[in-house]
Write a protein that holds these residues in place. Sequence first.
Motif, PDB file in Angstrom:
ATOM      1  N   SER A 138      -8.882  -6.034 -15.675  1.00  0.00           N
ATOM      2  CA  SER A 138      -7.798  -5.427 -14.912  1.00  0.00           C
ATOM      3  C   SER A 138      -8.297  -4.976 -13.546  1.00  0.00           C
ATOM      4  CB  SER A 138      -7.198  -4.260 -15.684  1.00  0.00           C
ATOM      5  OG  SER A 138      -8.198  -3.314 -15.984  1.00  0.00           O
ATOM      6  N   GLY A 139      -9.582  -4.611 -13.456  1.00  0.00           N
ATOM      7  CA  GLY A 139     -10.144  -4.247 -12.159  1.00  0.00           C
ATOM      8  C   GLY A 139     -10.122  -5.427 -11.188  1.00  0.00           C
ATOM      9  N   PHE A 140     -10.566  -6.591 -11.688  1.00  0.00           N
ATOM     10  CA  PHE A 140     -10.521  -7.811 -10.852  1.00  0.00           C
ATOM     11  C   PHE A 140      -9.091  -8.095 -10.418  1.00  0.00           C
ATOM     12  CE2 PHE A 140     -14.314  -9.572 -13.422  1.00  0.00           C
ATOM     13  CZ  PHE A 140     -15.220  -9.142 -12.471  1.00  0.00           C
ATOM     14  N   GLN A 141      -8.187  -8.069 -11.405  1.00  0.00           N
ATOM     15  CA  GLN A 141      -6.794  -8.406 -11.105  1.00  0.00           C
ATOM     16  C   GLN A 141      -6.185  -7.392 -10.158  1.00  0.00           C
ATOM     17  OE1 GLN A 141      -5.440  -8.719 -15.290  1.00  0.00           O
ATOM     18  NE2 GLN A 141      -4.722 -10.728 -14.677  1.00  0.00           N
ATOM     19  N   GLY A 142      -6.475  -6.125 -10.421  1.00  0.00           N
ATOM     20  CA  GLY A 142      -5.911  -5.056  -9.597  1.00  0.00           C
ATOM     21  C   GLY A 142      -6.361  -5.191  -8.156  1.00  0.00           C
ATOM     22  N   LEU A 143      -7.639  -5.441  -7.962  1.00  0.00           N
ATOM     23  CA  LEU A 143      -8.173  -5.522  -6.602  1.00  0.00           C
ATOM     24  C   LEU A 143      -7.576  -6.727  -5.876  1.00  0.00           C
ATOM     25  CD1 LEU A 143     -10.107  -4.082  -4.732  1.00  0.00           C
ATOM     26  CD2 LEU A 143     -11.893  -5.650  -5.456  1.00  0.00           C
ATOM     27  N   ALA A 144      -7.621  -7.897  -6.546  1.00  0.00           N
ATOM     28  CA  ALA A 144      -7.100  -9.108  -5.906  1.00  0.00           C
ATOM     29  C   ALA A 144      -5.610  -8.957  -5.612  1.00  0.00           C
ATOM     30  CB  ALA A 144      -7.344 -10.313  -6.808  1.00  0.00           C
ATOM     31  N   GLY A 145      -4.864  -8.487  -6.624  1.00  0.00           N
ATOM     32  CA  GLY A 145      -3.415  -8.360  -6.466  1.00  0.00           C
ATOM     33  C   GLY A 145      -3.060  -7.370  -5.381  1.00  0.00           C
ATOM     34  N   ALA A 146      -3.776  -6.251  -5.337  1.00  0.00           N
ATOM     35  CA  ALA A 146      -3.431  -5.208  -4.384  1.00  0.00           C
ATOM     36  C   ALA A 146      -3.764  -5.618  -2.956  1.00  0.00           C
ATOM     37  CB  ALA A 146      -4.149  -3.915  -4.752  1.00  0.00           C
ATOM     38  N   ILE A 147      -4.902  -6.321  -2.769  1.00  0.00           N
ATOM     39  CA  ILE A 147      -5.255  -6.761  -1.411  1.00  0.00           C
ATOM     40  C   ILE A 147      -4.182  -7.713  -0.881  1.00  0.00           C
ATOM     41  CG2 ILE A 147      -6.869  -8.179  -0.071  1.00  0.00           C
ATOM     42  CD1 ILE A 147      -9.135  -6.971  -1.719  1.00  0.00           C
ATOM     43  N   VAL A 148      -3.835  -8.691  -1.710  1.00  0.00           N
ATOM     44  CA  VAL A 148      -2.808  -9.648  -1.291  1.00  0.00           C
ATOM     45  C   VAL A 148      -1.486  -8.920  -1.037  1.00  0.00           C
ATOM     46  CG1 VAL A 148      -1.458 -11.656  -2.001  1.00  0.00           C
ATOM     47  CG2 VAL A 148      -3.907 -11.566  -2.495  1.00  0.00           C
ATOM     48  N   GLY A 149      -1.152  -8.010  -1.954  1.00  0.00           N
ATOM     49  CA  GLY A 149       0.108  -7.276  -1.830  1.00  0.00           C
ATOM     50  C   GLY A 149       0.149  -6.439  -0.569  1.00  0.00           C
ATOM     51  N   ALA A 150      -0.939  -5.743  -0.263  1.00  0.00           N
ATOM     52  CA  ALA A 150      -0.964  -4.875   0.917  1.00  0.00           C
ATOM     53  C   ALA A 150      -0.810  -5.709   2.182  1.00  0.00           C
ATOM     54  CB  ALA A 150      -2.263  -4.082   0.944  1.00  0.00           C
ATOM     55  N   LEU A 151      -1.481  -6.867   2.217  1.00  0.00           N
ATOM     56  CA  LEU A 151      -1.383  -7.721   3.405  1.00  0.00           C
ATOM     57  C   LEU A 151       0.029  -8.281   3.552  1.00  0.00           C
ATOM     58  CD1 LEU A 151      -4.838  -9.541   3.337  1.00  0.00           C
ATOM     59  CD2 LEU A 151      -4.075  -7.644   4.794  1.00  0.00           C
ATOM     60  N   ILE A 152       0.592  -8.757   2.428  1.00  0.00           N
ATOM     61  CA  ILE A 152       1.962  -9.294   2.494  1.00  0.00           C
ATOM     62  C   ILE A 152       2.920  -8.208   2.956  1.00  0.00           C
ATOM     63  CG2 ILE A 152       3.904 -10.116   1.101  1.00  0.00           C
ATOM     64  CD1 ILE A 152       1.982 -11.670  -0.595  1.00  0.00           C
ATOM     65  N   GLY A 153       2.786  -7.018   2.378  1.00  0.00           N
ATOM     66  CA  GLY A 153       3.689  -5.925   2.722  1.00  0.00           C
ATOM     67  C   GLY A 153       3.583  -5.563   4.185  1.00  0.00           C
ATOM     68  N   CYS A 154       2.382  -5.497   4.677  1.00  0.00           N
ATOM     69  CA  CYS A 154       2.156  -5.101   6.065  1.00  0.00           C
ATOM     70  C   CYS A 154       2.686  -6.160   7.025  1.00  0.00           C
ATOM     71  CB  CYS A 154       0.666  -4.875   6.252  1.00  0.00           C
ATOM     72  SG  CYS A 154       0.207  -4.543   7.936  1.00  0.00           S
ATOM     73  N   ILE A 155       2.320  -7.425   6.735  1.00  0.00           N
ATOM     74  CA  ILE A 155       2.754  -8.519   7.629  1.00  0.00           C
ATOM     75  C   ILE A 155       4.277  -8.644   7.622  1.00  0.00           C
ATOM     76  CG2 ILE A 155       2.704 -11.027   7.959  1.00  0.00           C
ATOM     77  CD1 ILE A 155      -0.231 -10.884   6.901  1.00  0.00           C
ATOM     78  N   GLY A 156       4.853  -8.521   6.418  1.00  0.00           N
ATOM     79  CA  GLY A 156       6.311  -8.605   6.299  1.00  0.00           C
ATOM     80  C   GLY A 156       6.986  -7.537   7.140  1.00  0.00           C
ATOM     81  N   SER A 157       6.462  -6.355   7.046  1.00  0.00           N
ATOM     82  CA  SER A 157       7.059  -5.246   7.772  1.00  0.00           C
ATOM     83  C   SER A 157       6.931  -5.437   9.291  1.00  0.00           C
ATOM     84  CB  SER A 157       6.370  -3.962   7.317  1.00  0.00           C
ATOM     85  OG  SER A 157       6.719  -2.917   8.141  1.00  0.00           O
ATOM     86  N   ILE A 158       5.781  -5.957   9.715  1.00  0.00           N
ATOM     87  CA  ILE A 158       5.601  -6.213  11.151  1.00  0.00           C
ATOM     88  C   ILE A 158       6.600  -7.260  11.639  1.00  0.00           C
ATOM     89  CG2 ILE A 158       4.034  -7.227  12.860  1.00  0.00           C
ATOM     90  CD1 ILE A 158       1.722  -5.947  11.289  1.00  0.00           C
ATOM     91  N   LEU A 159       6.772  -8.322  10.838  1.00  0.00           N
ATOM     92  CA  LEU A 159       7.701  -9.393  11.238  1.00  0.00           C
ATOM     93  C   LEU A 159       9.121  -8.842  11.378  1.00  0.00           C
ATOM     94  CD1 LEU A 159       6.446 -12.437   9.121  1.00  0.00           C
ATOM     95  CD2 LEU A 159       6.118 -11.968  11.562  1.00  0.00           C
TER      96      LEU A 159
END
Lengths: 228, 242
Positions: A138-159
């Motif tokens: 779950s640590g691996f999944q959490g880290l990978a998922g959260a990094i991707v999620g944070a980037l998507i969320g940030c980029i989406g919001s900027i757009l």
Amino acid sequence: MVQHDQGQIEQQIELPFVESVRISFQSLMIRFWRSIITTAGITLGIAFLVSVWTNSEIGEAMKSSGRTDQIASFEDEESTGGISIKDRWLILMSLIVCVVGIANSMLMAVTERFREIGTMKCLGALDRFVVRLFLLESGFQGLAGAIVGALIGCIGSILLNLKDFGLDVFFYFPFFPAVGDDGAVRYGVLLIILGGCVLGMILAVIGAAFPAWRAAKLPPAEAMRTEV
Amino acid sequence: MADIVVRAEEVIKEYRMGSNVVKALNGVNLEIVRGEYISLMGPSGSGKSTLFNMIGALDHPTGGSIYIDRQNMSQLSMSQIAWFRCHRVGYIFQNYNLLYVMTALENVTLPMIFAGLSVSERNDKGAELLKMVGLGDRTHHRPDELSGGQCQRVAIARALANDPTIILADEPTANLDMTTGREIINLIKELNVRQKVTVISATHDAKMLDVSDRVVNIRDGMIERIRNRDEIEIEIGKVGGH
Ligand SMILES: Nc1ncnc2c1ncn2[C@@H]1O[C@H](COP(=O)(O)OP(=O)(O)OP(=O)(O)O)[C@@H](O)[C@H]1O
Ligand SMILES: [Mg+2]
């Protein structure tokens, strides 16, 4: 009267940490698509939270830069300094959605593996080993998922904000933490992204550890009976 | 003097479901001699699997005691129980209980990982065990690429991973056809004879009778009767004569 004993029952050995890492990684890769779906649950939750929060930060930055003219929603809000009530509410709701979504994702992923947990215990796994396996996965999944999620969320919001404010978004971009003119503290997008990553990982690990710990404590006979 | 490997003493198991109490085992006394092949027979719900779980330390009895090699199982720590499951018992289940994400070889070597064997030791031994059960050419197949009979062979190889003294088998042939079931029974019997491992098997399967040294009949959580080899032969003879 001599009966030949087969020797004493010993203490079970601890597995080396690398062995646990290897097994957890293999386990993730082999159920690749299932792991991706669980990870996507984490990604979604964090993307939602980060985008709402980034959006609010950008809004605040635009407001203090005097670029609020086109945005109707700012008109009726008396700014009490810092994030508006509406934005706080949105952030709180997205945080709850994120927590519940990730907890649900991890709970499902662990529950469908109760039989596997029971089987491993039959073969000599210690409870600690089972829990550690799930912590790592779950640590691996959490880290990978959260990094991707944070980037998507940030980029989406900027757009989205680019549409409203144009390139000014970049000019006034609230990347670093700051104290505004009104004395209110801004977290800045950098902290929001980092916070989202840490939060996603912690939530994923807790969300998996709790059911895994419960399953590991069950007698194997019961864990193996569980049908999902 | 008989060398007793498993002794059950007044074993009781109750399951609580709300206010209901199901007595799955109701005072079982049984002694199993080292090296024997013993079959537990009885109608569905009579408590065979429950007794299997008690002997294999997969669950705790509500009352009474299980002794294995004269060691009272309830006095062992969690870590000792894990060691016991790992080194002393090989489990074979009706539905195989293989890890479907692992290959045949990985399934067989998993108990060896828990026993602390090195990579090369366990790969060699795993390959050898798979060859012994007739799956030498299937080491890298996953359970979903194997037939039921082949899966059960992998499970048998896995049960032998750490040279157990006891093999516990809960209806190992229930999901298999006649011929495959017969092959699996013969394989278990062969291990019993060749490696002197004690086999305790729960079953509905009359094919098991031929190979058993003793047959224990269970009904309503109690032992109804125990038959020896010679008595079984007479009965099989009678059935055959009709
Ligand atoms: N975990 C459980 N919770 C509640 N009741 C249980 C549980 N396990 C077994 N029982 C009950 O205990 C009794 C004995 O069950 P057990 O599984 O030992 O039977 P069995 O002889 O193995 O039957 P079968 O031949 O169908 O496998 C049954 O009445 C069953 O309903
Ligand atoms: Mg049963």
